[in-house]
Design an enzyme around this catalytic site. Structure first.
Site, short mmCIF file in Angstrom:
data_model
loop_
_atom_site.label_atom_id
_atom_site.label_comp_id
_atom_site.label_asym_id
_atom_site.label_seq_id
_atom_site.Cartn_x
_atom_site.Cartn_y
_atom_site.Cartn_z
N SER A 136 38.96 42.19 -0.13
CA SER A 136 37.95 41.64 -0.88
C SER A 136 38.33 41.05 -2.19
O SER A 136 39.44 41.26 -2.92
CB SER A 136 36.88 42.63 -1.35
OG SER A 136 36.22 43.09 -0.18
N ARG A 178 0.64 -1.28 -0.06
CA ARG A 178 0.09 0.14 -0.04
C ARG A 178 0.81 1.41 0.18
O ARG A 178 0.34 2.35 -0.20
CB ARG A 178 -1.08 -0.34 1.27
CG ARG A 178 -1.75 -1.17 1.26
CD ARG A 178 -2.79 -1.52 2.54
NE ARG A 178 -1.83 -2.38 3.27
CZ ARG A 178 -2.41 -2.91 4.51
NH1 ARG A 178 -3.52 -2.62 5.09
NH2 ARG A 178 -1.76 -3.76 5.14
C1 UD1 Z 1 -2.52 -6.13 11.03
C2 UD1 Z 1 -3.37 -7.16 11.69
C3 UD1 Z 1 -4.56 -6.17 12.27
C4 UD1 Z 1 -4.27 -5.13 13.12
C5 UD1 Z 1 -3.25 -4.40 12.32
C6 UD1 Z 1 -2.71 -3.24 13.20
C7 UD1 Z 1 -3.01 -9.44 10.95
C8 UD1 Z 1 -3.47 -10.35 9.78
N1 UD1 Z 1 -3.72 -8.26 10.83
O1 UD1 Z 1 -2.93 -5.63 9.70
O2 UD1 Z 1 -5.46 -7.16 12.95
O3 UD1 Z 1 -5.31 -4.40 13.35
O4 UD1 Z 1 -1.96 -5.04 11.75
O5 UD1 Z 1 -1.75 -2.42 12.78
O6 UD1 Z 1 -1.88 -9.73 11.51
N2 UD1 Z 1 4.34 -8.66 7.96
C9 UD1 Z 1 5.49 -9.76 7.63
N3 UD1 Z 1 5.22 -10.76 6.83
C10 UD1 Z 1 4.01 -10.73 6.16
C11 UD1 Z 1 3.19 -9.88 6.20
C12 UD1 Z 1 3.29 -8.69 7.51
O7 UD1 Z 1 6.35 -9.73 8.34
O8 UD1 Z 1 3.91 -11.86 5.38
C13 UD1 Z 1 4.75 -7.58 8.72
C14 UD1 Z 1 4.52 -6.19 7.94
O9 UD1 Z 1 5.59 -5.78 7.70
C15 UD1 Z 1 4.04 -5.31 9.11
C16 UD1 Z 1 3.31 -6.10 10.02
O10 UD1 Z 1 3.67 -7.61 9.84
O11 UD1 Z 1 5.07 -4.69 9.82
C17 UD1 Z 1 1.79 -6.01 10.10
O12 UD1 Z 1 1.46 -6.37 8.66
P1 UD1 Z 1 0.29 -5.52 7.75
O13 UD1 Z 1 0.31 -6.23 6.37
O14 UD1 Z 1 0.58 -4.31 7.91
O15 UD1 Z 1 -0.92 -5.93 8.51
P2 UD1 Z 1 -2.25 -5.06 8.70
O16 UD1 Z 1 -3.14 -5.26 7.61
O17 UD1 Z 1 -2.04 -3.68 9.10
CA CA Z 2 -0.10 -2.60 9.38
#
Ligand code: UD1
Ligand code: CA
Length: 470
Positions: free
Chosen positions: A415, A26
């Site tokens: 200067s 995103r």
């Molecule tokens: C996640 C939570 C959601 C919560 C929100 C809070 C899940 C499924 N959902 O959603 O419930 O309200 O955070 O901010 O967990 N990441 C990895 N590997 C992956 C996917 C993600 O390391 O395969 C890391 C991302 O870099 C990030 C974190 O995990 O720092 C959260 O992932 P993100 O995709 O941002 O989750 P949200 O959709 O925000």
């Molecule tokens: Ca997030």
């Protein structure tokens, strides 16, 4: 499972995991999301610093695509890294980290690298509640306003029973305002459940959030603690989220300085990075950027459109409009600008004056010395009470090597002088205006190198009459 939570089974050891391997789709960026700077500092650094206040025995950061950029951002932090080969969701990311925590039996704090504004105090309070209530798994929840995509906290009575992701929530669940911050405390024995989390149909990922419902289903204690607020717990997924977080943090930093006695004329246009400090009775005009580890003393004035980066500014210094100062030291009572550029490695002495359109690079300017107009001073060592005339230039570079110009105390430089370095001007020496200095000047001598002036009497009149005849 009850056996696992009996007294004595839960060790007090603490480890932490930072999930930072997501694609950050995103953000629409070639740079991993957690490396994006928030007021100049990569998000993930904030998270690791907040965690360090809890002194975890080990902190594992999970990286994925462009993991080297995340490693680089954390090169000065005592963390280890785990690699998630493919971004298959938050549960899968945590699994990669758990492989690095073999034999760990304590409490695991799991945070997302995209939640940079989390405060150490909130984490401490959370851990305390988690332990006091003897939960097997806990999370921090908060109340979200407006539209958002956070996971919803589903409770049975007042007990946490599951998290439902936005994309899976029904109409009723979507109305729940209490949401998941993505910060968890998990007792080590529960981590086995990670292997049982099914793939989520809607995105094809393994959701860590599913662990809550599974834990509750197997008779474990699970708690959601409403701590902190939406600003602090905001998860940054988009550039818009990053912008809002930066605005919030900037406002908080400015408010803190005002409290400490700093005048900030226009909070909305001043950016002070979190590691910079400003002394009291200093006045900051609009559109000023104070970046990196800058320290500004007391009683200074920073006029509009200036940028100060990683520099130390003494007391009662005046920085006039549109000045840039990088990795340098400006000592007490000095004045710099307007439109000056102080480049890395420079030291400006007490009560010295660097004026309009003067560029100083890797140079030491002694106390009381003045370079008031239009000069380039590079690789120079200039003593005390020296006067540098307008348009003075150090010719410090021959295309291959940089050479030094040394100007001793009380010298007076006329200067439009060029110093072809390496060259030394002795103390108290004078250099006549318009000179090109290629040789050392002894102390108290006068050096001139311009050709002598020749006046041709009535030259212009003769020219005029010649023209008339033609
Ligand atoms: C996640 C939570 C959601 C919560 C929100 C809070 C899940 C499924 N959902 O959603 O419930 O309200 O955070 O901010 O967990 N990441 C990895 N590997 C992956 C996917 C993600 O390391 O395969 C890391 C991302 O870099 C990030 C974190 O995990 O720092 C959260 O992932 P993100 O995709 O941002 O989750 P949200 O959709 O925000
Ligand atoms: Ca997030």
């Amino acid at each position: 499972m009850t056996r696992l939570i009996q007294r004595g089974c839960i060790k007090v050891d603490l480890a932490a995991v930072v999930l930072s391997a997501g694609l950050g789709t995103r953000m629409k960026s070639a740079v991993p999301k957690v490396v994006h700077p928030l007021l100049g500092k990569p998000m993930v650094q904030y998270v690791v610093e907040a965690l360090s206040a809890l002194k975890p025995g080990k902190t594992v950061v999970v990286t994925g695509m462009q993991g080297d950029m995340v490693r680089d951002a954390l090169r000065n932090y005592p963390v280890s890294f785990a690699v998630q080969k493919e971004p298959k969701g938050t549960a899968d990311a945590l699994k990669s980290a758990v492989q690095k925590l073999r034999g760990f039996t304590g409490t695991l704090l799991v945070v997302s690298g995209d939640t940079p504004l989390i405060k150490p105090a909130t984490l401490k309070a959370f851990l305390k509640l988690h332990r006091k209530n003897r939960e097997n798994i806990s999370l921090i929840s908060f109340i979200a306003g407006g539209s958002h995509s956070y996971g919803r906290i589903v409770r049975k009575g007042d007990k946490l029973s599951a998290i439902v992701e936005d994309s899976d929530a029904d109409e009723e669940q979507k109305k729940i305002r209490e949401v998941n911050s993505g910060i968890y405390a998990i007792e080590a024995p529960l981590l086995k459940l990670l292997n049982k989390i099914p793939v989520n149909g809607s995105k094809g990922e393994y959701y860590l959030t599913d662990i809550v419902g599974m834990a509750v289903g197997t008779g474990c204690r699970a708690g959601a603690f409403l701590l902190g607020n939406e600003n602090e717990l905001t998860g940054i997924n988009t550039r818009g989220d990053l912008y809002r977080a930066a605005q919030y943090l900037r406002d908080e930093i400015a408010a803190g300085f005002m409290e400490q006695g700093v005048t900030i004329m226009d909070k909305a246009s001043v950016f002070v990075h979190p590691e910079s400090v400003i002394g009291n009775d200093t006045v900051i005009y609009p559109n000023v950027h104070i970046e990196g580890r800058t320290a500004i003393g007391n009683g200074c004035i920073v006029y509009p459109n200036s940028r100060i980066i990683d520099s130390t500014i003494g007391n009662n210094v005046i920085i006039k409009d549109s000045t840039v100062i990088e990795s340098s030291v400006i000592n007490e009572g000095a004045s710099v600008g307007p439109f000056a550029h102080i480049r890395p490695g420079s030291v400006i002495g007490k009560h010295a004056r660097i004026g309009n359109f003067v560029e100083v690079k890797k140079s030491v300017i002694g106390s009381g010395t003045k370079a008031s107009h239009l000069s380039y001073l590079g690789d120079a060592e200039i003593g005390e009470r020296v006067n540098i005339g307008a348009g003075t230039i150090t010719c410090n570079y021959d295309g291959r090597i940089k050479y030094k110009t040394l100007i001793e105390d009380n010298a007076f430089i006329g200067s439009d002088t060029q110093f072809v370095a390496p060259v030394r001007i002795g103390k108290g020496a004078y250099v006549g205006a318009g000179s090109t200095i290629t040789k050392d000047v002894p102390p108290f001598a006068l050096a001139t190198s311009r050709t002598e002036q020749k006046n041709i009497e009535k030259w212009a009149l003769k020219r005029q009459s010649k023209r008339r005849k033609r």
